[in-house]
Design an enzyme around this catalytic site. Sequence first.
Site, PDB file in Angstrom:
ATOM      1  N   ASN A 110       6.195  -3.290  -4.568  1.00 21.72           N
ATOM      2  CA  ASN A 110       4.887  -3.080  -3.962  1.00 21.72           C
ATOM      3  C   ASN A 110       4.421  -1.649  -4.233  1.00 21.72           C
ATOM      4  O   ASN A 110       4.396  -1.218  -5.367  1.00 21.72           O
ATOM      5  CB  ASN A 110       4.918  -3.412  -2.464  1.00 21.72           C
ATOM      6  CG  ASN A 110       3.536  -3.657  -1.900  1.00 21.72           C
ATOM      7  OD1 ASN A 110       2.672  -4.210  -2.565  1.00 21.72           O
ATOM      8  ND2 ASN A 110       3.311  -3.228  -0.670  1.00 21.72           N
ATOM      9  N   ASN A 162       5.356   0.170   1.806  1.00 24.23           N
ATOM     10  CA  ASN A 162       3.999   0.518   1.434  1.00 24.23           C
ATOM     11  C   ASN A 162       3.838   2.018   1.238  1.00 24.23           C
ATOM     12  O   ASN A 162       4.612   2.632   0.519  1.00 24.23           O
ATOM     13  CB  ASN A 162       3.000  -0.053   2.445  1.00 24.23           C
ATOM     14  CG  ASN A 162       2.246  -1.243   1.880  1.00 24.23           C
ATOM     15  OD1 ASN A 162       1.734  -1.180   0.766  1.00 24.23           O
ATOM     16  ND2 ASN A 162       2.181  -2.335   2.626  1.00 24.23           N
ATOM     17  N   ASP A 182      -0.865   0.624   5.931  1.00 25.22           N
ATOM     18  CA  ASP A 182      -0.700   0.152   4.555  1.00 25.22           C
ATOM     19  C   ASP A 182      -0.491   1.350   3.633  1.00 25.22           C
ATOM     20  O   ASP A 182       0.521   2.018   3.721  1.00 25.22           O
ATOM     21  CB  ASP A 182      -1.926  -0.681   4.168  1.00 25.22           C
ATOM     22  CG  ASP A 182      -1.673  -1.616   2.993  1.00 25.22           C
ATOM     23  OD1 ASP A 182      -0.877  -1.265   2.112  1.00 25.22           O
ATOM     24  OD2 ASP A 182      -2.288  -2.700   2.938  1.00 25.22           O
TER      25      ASP A 182
END
Length: 304
Positions: free
Chosen positions: A99, A155, A209
């Site tokens: 990610n 994240n 995030d």
Amino acid sequence: MSEKIDLLVRNRVNHVEGPHWDDTTQCLYYVDVFANGVHRYNAVTGENSKLNLGDSAATVIIPRGFLVSQRTDLAILDSWVNGKVISIAKVEVDPRMLNDGKVDSSGRLWIGSGYCGKDDLGPDPLKWPKYHGSLYSLDADGCIKKHLSNISLGNGMDWTGDNTIMYYIDSLPRQIYAFNFDITAGTVSNKRTVADFSSAEISDMGFPDGMVIDTEGKLWVACCDAGKVTRLDPETGKVIRTVKFPCEKITSCCFGGKDFTDLYVTSSQFQMTPAQLEKTPLAGSIFKVTGLGVKGRKANSFAG
């Protein structure tokens, strides 16, 4: 100081992530994760261009060498013209997926992962599978190191100016962590919570995030499902300032512009229903915030 929010790129993508400002070309790079595309917005000409990387989701692009992630692999994009991608390291195994990632001041890439089985990502992130991800680093010599396990969805990350602290977000438990950071050894230790977005002290902020740090050491955190970017003091865990956007799924942010006083903010329309898209038609757009009265730092490039 009163900020101004400008719509920069409208609805070009489904799930925008990983903004990265290249000061040498005055371009903003970003990814459209589930459309497998990497994008470049030229702030001088206003041109937005795209490359498709095939059938592997792209979550990170680091310019000046173009290091990209492709679901489970890290790869080099040899040029923006032909789009040829060469894998340099397999880091994860399906259904886990890499990610968000960022490069530290020594040129070392840090990247997290999470579980991403296509049938397991429903509309409620609280029901997504947890504790399947990890935090890795990639050295210039190609060495991959695993630093943390039991991450749910790795994240945003960034470092203090003196490289003594690394901040890191695990989105699903809604935590922002701090670690003691050794820039020479490339290690983290002494994990502690900086901010808990599930607590009453930080309410209505959704899921943390993407993230970036400013020159004053304060964190700018994208609040997904809350339509905000918040400025947070990592020493007190308190929210200092909030900027509200006209869409709920705010995914990440980075500083850019000629003097790094502009904040570029990405958003998503991932899993939104037609009714939700009608309500927030700017979902999946990119915004630029000016007039914040703070500035960021030049992004680091991968040393490999």
